[in-house]
Scaffold this motif. Structure first.
Motif, PDB file in Angstrom:
ATOM      1  N   VAL A   1      88.253 -45.877  38.922  1.00  0.00           N
ATOM      2  CA  VAL A   1      88.550 -47.176  39.515  1.00  0.00           C
ATOM      3  C   VAL A   1      87.453 -48.148  39.108  1.00  0.00           C
ATOM      4  CG1 VAL A   1      87.386 -46.623  41.707  1.00  0.00           C
ATOM      5  CG2 VAL A   1      89.107 -48.438  41.635  1.00  0.00           C
TER       6      VAL A   1
ATOM      7  N   VAL B   1      92.690 -47.009  38.115  1.00  0.00           N
ATOM      8  CA  VAL B   1      93.010 -48.247  38.821  1.00  0.00           C
ATOM      9  C   VAL B   1      92.026 -49.326  38.382  1.00  0.00           C
ATOM     10  CG1 VAL B   1      93.220 -49.405  41.048  1.00  0.00           C
ATOM     11  CG2 VAL B   1      93.882 -46.999  40.842  1.00  0.00           C
TER      12      VAL B   1
ATOM     13  N   TYR C   1      90.890 -53.396  38.939  1.00  0.00           N
ATOM     14  CA  TYR C   1      90.951 -54.629  39.709  1.00  0.00           C
ATOM     15  C   TYR C   1      90.513 -55.786  38.811  1.00  0.00           C
ATOM     16  CZ  TYR C   1      91.153 -52.127  44.269  1.00  0.00           C
ATOM     17  OH  TYR C   1      91.508 -51.354  45.352  1.00  0.00           O
TER      18      TYR C   1
ATOM     19  N   HIS D   1      95.467 -54.397  39.627  1.00  0.00           N
ATOM     20  CA  HIS D   1      95.511 -55.446  40.640  1.00  0.00           C
ATOM     21  C   HIS D   1      95.013 -56.758  40.009  1.00  0.00           C
ATOM     22  CE1 HIS D   1      96.008 -52.417  43.814  1.00  0.00           C
ATOM     23  NE2 HIS D   1      94.948 -51.779  43.330  1.00  0.00           N
TER      24      HIS D   1
ATOM     25  N   ASP E   1      93.199 -52.254  48.441  1.00  0.00           N
ATOM     26  CA  ASP E   1      92.485 -50.988  48.624  1.00  0.00           C
ATOM     27  C   ASP E   1      93.384 -49.931  49.253  1.00  0.00           C
ATOM     28  OD1 ASP E   1      90.242 -52.096  47.506  1.00  0.00           O
ATOM     29  OD2 ASP E   1      89.202 -52.434  49.402  1.00  0.00           O
TER      30      ASP E   1
ATOM     31  N   ARG F   1      96.607 -49.681  48.796  1.00  0.00           N
ATOM     32  CA  ARG F   1      97.456 -49.207  47.703  1.00  0.00           C
ATOM     33  C   ARG F   1      96.702 -48.253  46.787  1.00  0.00           C
ATOM     34  NH1 ARG F   1     100.096 -55.213  46.518  1.00  0.00           N
ATOM     35  NH2 ARG F   1     102.013 -54.899  47.746  1.00  0.00           N
ATOM     36  N   THR F   2      95.442 -48.565  46.514  1.00  0.00           N
ATOM     37  CA  THR F   2      94.628 -47.701  45.660  1.00  0.00           C
ATOM     38  C   THR F   2      94.397 -46.347  46.319  1.00  0.00           C
ATOM     39  OG1 THR F   2      93.552 -49.608  44.645  1.00  0.00           O
ATOM     40  CG2 THR F   2      92.403 -47.500  44.480  1.00  0.00           C
ATOM     41  N   GLU F   3      94.112 -46.350  47.607  1.00  0.00           N
ATOM     42  CA  GLU F   3      93.898 -45.091  48.314  1.00  0.00           C
ATOM     43  C   GLU F   3      95.154 -44.220  48.298  1.00  0.00           C
ATOM     44  OE1 GLU F   3      92.343 -45.973  52.193  1.00  0.00           O
ATOM     45  OE2 GLU F   3      90.644 -47.094  51.381  1.00  0.00           O
TER      46      GLU F   3
END
Length: 230
Positions: free
Chosen positions: A117, A139, A141, A163, A218, A220-222
């Protein structure tokens, strides 16, 4: 929760500094946390600590170590922001990708599955981790420059989530549209846009953070890593 470690580079000739946060209970997997242009500062360490609290081994490699180890900058301080851009201009992306690959390799010594991430500069690197490394899921951002690396998209064979901020003054609408068009047909890729927020909205603190959007992203990432890593 966290400590400082060193990781062997891929060629074995150097040791790269990194921040490591370890879970207290059962290990779910590992997450490699990739810095912004501000180094392994308090915000990135807090991100790593959060992943550890969720049951993951988290490692944040110091990707500025070749220029100056231990850089920690505050984006809310103008002089430090200027210094951060100075590091960015000198940054060797390909060397950094090798360092990320070395970190993934080290993490696999403890965990069967490894995710990546990243934020800002790290968002681009997370995208490239999906094209150049064996990371199990990635992931990114608000990764600037992804639109210039779409020629590598054919190599994405594992889950990737991106994101983007709807009002990002570093990544304009044309760049985001190109990314959507370039990646939209790949079933491994999920893209989320957040209207009305700017670059850095998911920072842990400071003037850039937009709490509602950060919590949504966050979350959604988790969920993404819970599905693909742990």
């Amino acid at each position: 929760m966290g400590d400082r470690i060193e990781i062997a580079t891929l060629d074995g000739n150097d040791m790269m500094p990194a921040y490591r946060a370890q879970p207290d209970g059962t290990l779910k997997g590992a997450i490699v946390v990739i810095q912004e242009i501000f180094g392994i500062n308090a915000g990135i360490r807090e991100k790593a600590d959060r992943w550890a609290s969720l049951g993951y081994l988290a490692i944040a490699p110091d990707l500025f170590w070749r220029m100056e180890p231990g850089v920690e900058l505050d984006p809310d301080v103008p002089a430090e922001m200027e210094r951060a851009f100075g590091f960015y201009k000198q940054f060797d992306l390909d060397a950094a990708m090798r360092d990320v690959e070395a970190t993934i390799k080290a993490a696999r010594g403890d965990a069967a599955k490894v995710g990546v991430v990243g934020y800002c500069l790290g968002g681009l690197i997370a995208y490239l981790a999906a094209t150049r490394t064996d990371a199990d899921a990635s992931v990114g951002y608000y990764g600037g420059g992804i639109n210039q690396k779409l020629g590598e998209a054919h190599a994405i064979g594992k889950p990737l989530m991106l994101h983007f901020a709807g009002d990002d003054h570093f990544i304009d609408a044309a760049a985001r549209e190109a990314i959507g068009e370039g990646l939209g047909s790949n079933s491994h890729v999920t893209i989320h846009d957040y209207a009305g927020v700017d670059h850095g909205f998911a920072a842990t603190s400071g003037s850039r953070r937009v709490d509602d959007a950060a919590r949504l992203a966050d979350g959604r990432t988790e969920a993404f890593f819970a599905e693909y890593i742990g």
